[in-house]
Design an enzyme around this catalytic site. Structure first.
Site, PDB file in Angstrom:
ATOM      1  N   HIS A 169      22.965  43.956  11.308  1.00 25.31           N
ATOM      2  CA  HIS A 169      24.279  44.410  11.763  1.00 25.31           C
ATOM      3  C   HIS A 169      24.192  44.897  13.201  1.00 25.31           C
ATOM      4  CE1 HIS A 169      22.631  48.350  10.595  1.00 25.31           C
ATOM      5  NE2 HIS A 169      23.599  48.912  11.291  1.00 25.31           N
ATOM      6  N   HIS A 192      26.390  47.501  16.289  1.00 26.63           N
ATOM      7  CA  HIS A 192      27.441  48.446  16.672  1.00 26.63           C
ATOM      8  C   HIS A 192      27.681  48.275  18.159  1.00 26.63           C
ATOM      9  CE1 HIS A 192      26.991  50.534  12.844  1.00 26.63           C
ATOM     10  NE2 HIS A 192      25.695  50.631  13.074  1.00 26.63           N
ATOM     11  N   TYR A 251      16.719  46.250  21.572  1.00 28.63           N
ATOM     12  CA  TYR A 251      18.035  45.608  21.557  1.00 28.63           C
ATOM     13  C   TYR A 251      19.150  46.649  21.634  1.00 28.63           C
ATOM     14  CZ  TYR A 251      14.713  42.346  19.562  1.00 28.63           C
ATOM     15  OH  TYR A 251      13.603  41.586  19.326  1.00 28.63           O
TER      16      TYR A 251
END
Length: 177
Positions: A58, A60, A146
């Site tokens: 996932h 954000h 990342y």
């Protein structure tokens, strides 16, 4: 029932976008393809990225939308499409998705929150940057490759030891900064 989203011109939003398979590491395995997809869509449908963290399953991010085009749903759809078309088909696709021309890569929807004020922005910015620590991928937020935290550190907006316990503040073999 049609799902409605608020789209305010010039507003800033926090997003969570998930893979369909929450045990996958596709996003970090193929982070270069994801970055290219975002760059391409951002060129054709501009928006400002305030923060971003990509985790295995996932991500954000915080975006500010332009006044003339607040359609973030379209941008997410295009990013997901471009990413999906750029990777080989390895997943098993259910017949219902096949009929719609869809793949089993992404969860259909995403979660968004419109940022209300500076405090809300800071809370979500911190959440983006601490997320790899929260999930146990690294002990220090700066160690996750990342993440936009590196840009914030480089610009002096976040200290090198941000959110570190004192014993974790300096890398092994380095003097404290």
């Amino acid at each position: 029932m049609r799902y409605r989203r608020i789209k305010a011109p010039g507003a800033t939003y926090f997003f969570t976008v998930n893979l369909a398979n929450r045990t996958s590491s596709l996003l970090t395995d193929r982070v270069d393809i994801l970055r290219e997809a975002v760059r391409h869509i951002k060129t054709h449908h501009p928006f400002h990225i305030a923060a971003w963290v990509v985790l295995p399953d996932h991500m954000h991010t915080i975006w500010s939308m332009p006044d003339r085009d607040p359609d973030y749903s379209k941008r997410w759809r295009l990013i997901k499409q471009r990413f999906s078309k750029s990777i080989e088909r390895e997943e098993i696709i259910r017949p219902s998705k096949q009929r719609k021309g869809e793949r089993e890569i992404w969860q259909r929807r995403f979660w968004e929150h419109q940022i209300r004020d500076e405090r809300d922005f800071q809370t979500h910015l911190d959440y983006v940057h601490i997320n790899p620590v929260k999930h146990g991928y690294v002990a220090r937020a700066r160690d996750w490759p990342y993440s936009s935290i590196h840009r914030y550190i480089q610009q002096g907006l976040i200290t090198f030891d941000w959110a570190c316990k004192p014993e974790d503040a300096s890398p092994k073999g380095e003097a404290a900064r």
